[in-house]
Design a protein around this motif. Structure first.
Motif, PDB file in Angstrom:
ATOM      1  N   LYS A  75       0.839  -1.203   0.000  1.00 35.19           N
ATOM      2  CA  LYS A  75       0.000   0.000   0.000  1.00 35.19           C
ATOM      3  C   LYS A  75       0.872   1.249   0.000  1.00 35.19           C
ATOM      4  O   LYS A  75       0.622   2.195  -0.738  1.00 35.19           O
ATOM      5  N   THR A  76       1.942   1.258   0.791  1.00 34.13           N
ATOM      6  CA  THR A  76       2.819   2.430   0.880  1.00 34.13           C
ATOM      7  C   THR A  76       3.596   2.660  -0.411  1.00 34.13           C
ATOM      8  O   THR A  76       3.679   3.793  -0.893  1.00 34.13           O
ATOM      9  N   ASP A  77       4.157   1.588  -0.983  1.00 34.40           N
ATOM     10  CA  ASP A  77       5.033   1.740  -2.146  1.00 34.40           C
ATOM     11  C   ASP A  77       4.288   1.891  -3.474  1.00 34.40           C
ATOM     12  O   ASP A  77       4.723   2.624  -4.350  1.00 34.40           O
ATOM     13  N   PHE A  78       3.184   1.166  -3.620  1.00 33.27           N
ATOM     14  CA  PHE A  78       2.568   1.066  -4.935  1.00 33.27           C
ATOM     15  C   PHE A  78       1.284   1.860  -5.094  1.00 33.27           C
ATOM     16  O   PHE A  78       0.820   2.059  -6.206  1.00 33.27           O
ATOM     17  N   GLU A  79       0.668   2.287  -4.007  1.00 31.87           N
ATOM     18  CA  GLU A  79      -0.549   3.065  -4.159  1.00 31.87           C
ATOM     19  C   GLU A  79      -0.204   4.453  -4.675  1.00 31.87           C
ATOM     20  O   GLU A  79       0.934   4.910  -4.562  1.00 31.87           O
ATOM     21  N   GLY A  81       1.006   7.783  -5.444  1.00 33.24           N
ATOM     22  CA  GLY A  81       1.882   8.682  -4.686  1.00 33.24           C
ATOM     23  C   GLY A  81       3.069   7.989  -4.059  1.00 33.24           C
ATOM     24  O   GLY A  81       3.985   8.650  -3.574  1.00 33.24           O
ATOM     25  N   GLY A  82       3.118   6.655  -4.044  1.00 32.72           N
ATOM     26  CA  GLY A  82       4.236   5.933  -3.444  1.00 32.72           C
ATOM     27  C   GLY A  82       5.462   5.930  -4.346  1.00 32.72           C
ATOM     28  O   GLY A  82       5.422   6.326  -5.509  1.00 32.72           O
ATOM     29  N   GLY A  83       6.590   5.460  -3.807  1.00 36.06           N
ATOM     30  CA  GLY A  83       7.848   5.471  -4.552  1.00 36.06           C
ATOM     31  C   GLY A  83       7.828   4.619  -5.807  1.00 36.06           C
ATOM     32  O   GLY A  83       8.233   5.049  -6.886  1.00 36.06           O
ATOM     33  N   ALA A  84       7.370   3.373  -5.684  1.00 32.42           N
ATOM     34  CA  ALA A  84       7.311   2.489  -6.849  1.00 32.42           C
ATOM     35  C   ALA A  84       6.266   2.998  -7.840  1.00 32.42           C
ATOM     36  O   ALA A  84       6.435   2.869  -9.057  1.00 32.42           O
ATOM     37  N   TYR A  85       5.195   3.586  -7.323  1.00 27.71           N
ATOM     38  CA  TYR A  85       4.163   4.159  -8.202  1.00 27.71           C
ATOM     39  C   TYR A  85       4.752   5.284  -9.051  1.00 27.71           C
ATOM     40  O   TYR A  85       4.508   5.366 -10.255  1.00 27.71           O
ATOM     41  N   ASN A  86       5.538   6.157  -8.435  1.00 24.44           N
ATOM     42  CA  ASN A  86       6.119   7.288  -9.168  1.00 24.44           C
ATOM     43  C   ASN A  86       7.071   6.819 -10.268  1.00 24.44           C
ATOM     44  O   ASN A  86       7.106   7.392 -11.356  1.00 24.44           O
ATOM     45  N   ALA A  87       7.843   5.765 -10.007  1.00 22.98           N
ATOM     46  CA  ALA A  87       8.727   5.216 -11.042  1.00 22.98           C
ATOM     47  C   ALA A  87       7.905   4.623 -12.182  1.00 22.98           C
ATOM     48  O   ALA A  87       8.225   4.808 -13.363  1.00 22.98           O
ATOM     49  N   PRO A 113      -2.951   7.723 -13.771  1.00 25.38           N
ATOM     50  CA  PRO A 113      -3.486   6.429 -13.343  1.00 25.38           C
ATOM     51  C   PRO A 113      -3.639   6.383 -11.830  1.00 25.38           C
ATOM     52  O   PRO A 113      -2.915   7.060 -11.097  1.00 25.38           O
ATOM     53  N   THR A 114      -4.590   5.587 -11.379  1.00 24.94           N
ATOM     54  CA  THR A 114      -4.795   5.404  -9.941  1.00 24.94           C
ATOM     55  C   THR A 114      -4.555   3.945  -9.587  1.00 24.94           C
ATOM     56  O   THR A 114      -4.865   3.042 -10.368  1.00 24.94           O
ATOM     57  N   VAL A 115      -3.994   3.741  -8.399  1.00 27.73           N
ATOM     58  CA  VAL A 115      -3.736   2.395  -7.898  1.00 27.73           C
ATOM     59  C   VAL A 115      -4.227   2.354  -6.462  1.00 27.73           C
ATOM     60  O   VAL A 115      -3.878   3.221  -5.658  1.00 27.73           O
ATOM     61  N   THR A 116      -5.048   1.364  -6.126  1.00 37.71           N
ATOM     62  CA  THR A 116      -5.479   1.175  -4.741  1.00 37.71           C
ATOM     63  C   THR A 116      -5.170  -0.254  -4.328  1.00 37.71           C
ATOM     64  O   THR A 116      -5.325  -1.189  -5.113  1.00 37.71           O
ATOM     65  N   VAL A 117      -4.715  -0.387  -3.083  1.00 36.76           N
ATOM     66  CA  VAL A 117      -4.397  -1.694  -2.512  1.00 36.76           C
ATOM     67  C   VAL A 117      -5.234  -1.846  -1.255  1.00 36.76           C
ATOM     68  O   VAL A 117      -5.188  -0.999  -0.363  1.00 36.76           O
ATOM     69  N   ASP A 118      -6.012  -2.934  -1.187  1.00 35.27           N
ATOM     70  CA  ASP A 118      -6.830  -3.206  -0.013  1.00 35.27           C
ATOM     71  C   ASP A 118      -5.978  -4.002   0.975  1.00 35.27           C
ATOM     72  O   ASP A 118      -5.639  -5.152   0.734  1.00 35.27           O
ATOM     73  N   ASP A 119      -5.624  -3.372   2.108  1.00 37.99           N
ATOM     74  CA  ASP A 119      -4.784  -4.053   3.101  1.00 37.99           C
ATOM     75  C   ASP A 119      -5.574  -4.492   4.325  1.00 37.99           C
ATOM     76  O   ASP A 119      -5.000  -4.829   5.352  1.00 37.99           O
ATOM     77  N   THR A 120      -6.896  -4.501   4.206  1.00 40.41           N
ATOM     78  CA  THR A 120      -7.711  -4.968   5.326  1.00 40.41           C
ATOM     79  C   THR A 120      -7.823  -6.484   5.298  1.00 40.41           C
ATOM     80  O   THR A 120      -7.684  -7.112   4.245  1.00 40.41           O
ATOM     81  N   ALA A 121      -8.068  -7.061   6.467  1.00 38.66           N
ATOM     82  CA  ALA A 121      -8.222  -8.518   6.549  1.00 38.66           C
ATOM     83  C   ALA A 121      -9.556  -8.913   5.924  1.00 38.66           C
ATOM     84  O   ALA A 121     -10.508  -8.149   5.915  1.00 38.66           O
TER      85      ALA A 121
END
Length: 158
Positions: A75-79, A81-87, A113-121
């Motif tokens: 969620k942090t890297d790929f959503e 605004g994250g670092g991997a998302y920006n690359a 583009p938008t990316v969302t990651v669901d990190d809920t159980a």
């Protein structure tokens, strides 16, 4: 004495009229083929952009799988605004990416583009939704343009 029968004299010029009608039918056929070619070229370009969008989304999902992180780090890297998302965004908006990918500005709808990651159980844990937008040059700037959505599940076995 005139040896020409009367019915032939009444048909004078009919051959010219038939030739003009044949030229008209032929011209309409050629114009239809030219219009068909133009539509074919446009649809080929649209198919290329859809294929590029699919490949770009699959590339990001592949990076998520090999990142080795848990859902919180995904969620942090790929959503958005994250670092991997920006690359990845540099590839999407670059010369080899999709056309018309721009941030929102005055009178222009964002096509980032938008990316969302669901990190809920639960059942949707690790569900990734990637939405890509692009706008061809003939589209007005206020229109969002084309959209491609990819939904995937990135979950590691315990």
């Amino acid at each position: 004495m005139n040896n020409c029968p009367k019915p032939i004299q009444r048909q004078a010029g009919i051959m010219l009229l038939e030739a003009l009608i044949a030229i008209l039918v032929f011209s309409l056929g050629i114009l239809s083929l030219v219009a068909l070619q133009a539509i074919s070229i446009k649809l080929t370009g649209d198919a290329k952009h859809r294929t590029d969008a699919t490949l770009l989304a699959n590339r990001l999902i592949g990076q998520m799988w090999v990142s080795g992180g848990n859902l919180a780090s995904l969620k942090t890297d790929f959503e958005t605004g994250g670092g991997a998302y920006n690359a990845w965004l540099a590839d999407v908006s670059g010369t080899e990416g999709l056309p018309g990918v721009v941030a929102a500005s005055s009178g222009v709808t964002s096509t980032l583009p938008t990316v969302t990651v669901d990190d809920t159980a639960g059942a949707t844990a690790g569900q990734v939704v990637i939405t890509l937008f692009w706008r061809t040059p003939e589209m007005p700037p206020a229109e969002p343009g084309h959209r491609h959505i990819v939904v995937s599940q990135v979950v590691r076995n315990p």
